[in-house]
Motif scaffolding. Sequence first.
Motif, PDB file in Angstrom:
ATOM      1  N   LEU A 229      -9.240   8.932  10.131  1.00 47.78           N
ATOM      2  CA  LEU A 229      -9.638   8.017   9.064  1.00 47.78           C
ATOM      3  C   LEU A 229     -10.421   8.750   7.996  1.00 47.78           C
ATOM      4  CD1 LEU A 229     -10.695   4.785  10.992  1.00 47.78           C
ATOM      5  CD2 LEU A 229      -8.665   5.140   9.613  1.00 47.78           C
TER       6      LEU A 229
ATOM      7  N   HIS B 104     -10.918  -3.944   8.481  1.00 44.03           N
ATOM      8  CA  HIS B 104     -11.214  -3.679   7.072  1.00 44.03           C
ATOM      9  C   HIS B 104     -11.123  -2.194   6.706  1.00 44.03           C
ATOM     10  CE1 HIS B 104     -13.121  -7.635   7.744  1.00 44.03           C
ATOM     11  NE2 HIS B 104     -12.831  -7.855   6.475  1.00 44.03           N
ATOM     12  N   GLN B 105     -10.500  -1.385   7.558  1.00 42.56           N
ATOM     13  CA  GLN B 105     -10.476   0.054   7.304  1.00 42.56           C
ATOM     14  C   GLN B 105      -9.731   0.420   6.023  1.00 42.56           C
ATOM     15  OE1 GLN B 105      -7.815   2.444   9.967  1.00 42.56           O
ATOM     16  NE2 GLN B 105      -7.721   0.549  11.140  1.00 42.56           N
ATOM     17  N   ASP B 106      -8.698  -0.330   5.660  1.00 46.76           N
ATOM     18  CA  ASP B 106      -7.982  -0.045   4.410  1.00 46.76           C
ATOM     19  C   ASP B 106      -8.883  -0.304   3.207  1.00 46.76           C
ATOM     20  OD1 ASP B 106      -5.732   0.697   5.788  1.00 46.76           O
ATOM     21  OD2 ASP B 106      -4.726  -1.231   5.586  1.00 46.76           O
ATOM     22  N   TRP B 107      -9.643  -1.405   3.268  1.00 49.57           N
ATOM     23  CA  TRP B 107     -10.580  -1.712   2.177  1.00 49.57           C
ATOM     24  C   TRP B 107     -11.636  -0.621   2.065  1.00 49.57           C
ATOM     25  CZ3 TRP B 107     -15.888  -2.363   2.278  1.00 49.57           C
ATOM     26  CH2 TRP B 107     -16.477  -2.801   1.091  1.00 49.57           C
TER      27      TRP B 107
ATOM     28  N   LYS C 151     -11.373   2.595   2.935  1.00 49.56           N
ATOM     29  CA  LYS C 151     -10.798   3.817   2.380  1.00 49.56           C
ATOM     30  C   LYS C 151     -10.546   3.685   0.885  1.00 49.56           C
ATOM     31  CE  LYS C 151      -7.720   5.993   4.905  1.00 49.56           C
ATOM     32  NZ  LYS C 151      -6.523   6.286   5.742  1.00 49.56           N
ATOM     33  N   GLU C 152     -10.054   2.531   0.460  1.00 48.84           N
ATOM     34  CA  GLU C 152      -9.793   2.313  -0.968  1.00 48.84           C
ATOM     35  C   GLU C 152     -11.099   2.320  -1.758  1.00 48.84           C
ATOM     36  OE1 GLU C 152      -7.633  -1.300  -1.297  1.00 48.84           O
ATOM     37  OE2 GLU C 152      -5.837  -0.525  -0.306  1.00 48.84           O
TER      38      GLU C 152
ATOM     39  N   GLN D  18     -12.450   5.844  -2.123  1.00 46.92           N
ATOM     40  CA  GLN D  18     -11.652   6.615  -3.067  1.00 46.92           C
ATOM     41  C   GLN D  18     -11.993   6.256  -4.509  1.00 46.92           C
ATOM     42  OE1 GLN D  18      -7.623   5.813  -1.849  1.00 46.92           O
ATOM     43  NE2 GLN D  18      -7.731   7.182  -0.079  1.00 46.92           N
TER      44      GLN D  18
END
Length: 236
Positions: free
Chosen positions: A17, A63-66, A68-69, A72
């Motif tokens: 991750l 919520h891992q995608d949130w 990472k976004e 970034q």
Amino acid sequence: MKITLLTGKIFDINQQLGFDIKIIKSSQAKRLTLRIDSKEKKPVLTIPNRCSSKKALDFVLLHQDWIKESLQKLPPSKKFEPEETISLMGKKYTLLHCPEKRCGAKIEEDKIIVSGAREFFHRRVCDFCKKTAAKELLKKTKQMAKKIGCHVNSVTIKDTKSRWGSCSTLENINYNWRIVLAPDFVIDYLIAHEVSHLLHQNHSSDFWECVFNLYDQAQAGKEWLKIHGKELYIYE
């Protein structure tokens, strides 16, 4: 990523991750929440006292995608550089490196002159911003507090991680030094916000009415800080 609860137990999550997470256990928290710490550049998970490890893990994974976004989107850190133009208390200045001078840092017309060796340039500009913040924010805060018949005991400039300002019941107000890099209407909004806490130690409708009465561009300042505030954290 590793999650460490206050019990000391560590949970390893997919190491690919690419980020760690900070855990805060709060007796006041009623639910799990996630936010991004702009200064430390890491997600912060706040958990209630009675929260199982599994529930916390599942919440983060959901919520891992949130996360990472959001990470970034954070602007990369940078240092103040010669010939760069910055905003200081709402005015534009060009930073000039003059190593032969012995002034530390000072304003000359639309320039900030910085003396000394190149490796000290960033630190000296930071120190100058903090010194300016201490002087100007104290003056403006006292002026605004006087409008609502309040007294300010002290104004302290801090290097906070996520808060732009705070006001204690002892009439002491703290500001994040980076706010002096924001536009003037944002600075004045923040001052109105913290001064209003001298009367209202909450965010009630009475509090917001006080903020807007103190400063008519408060809404614009509030929105700017919400959208662009994280950009000021590029300077460490």
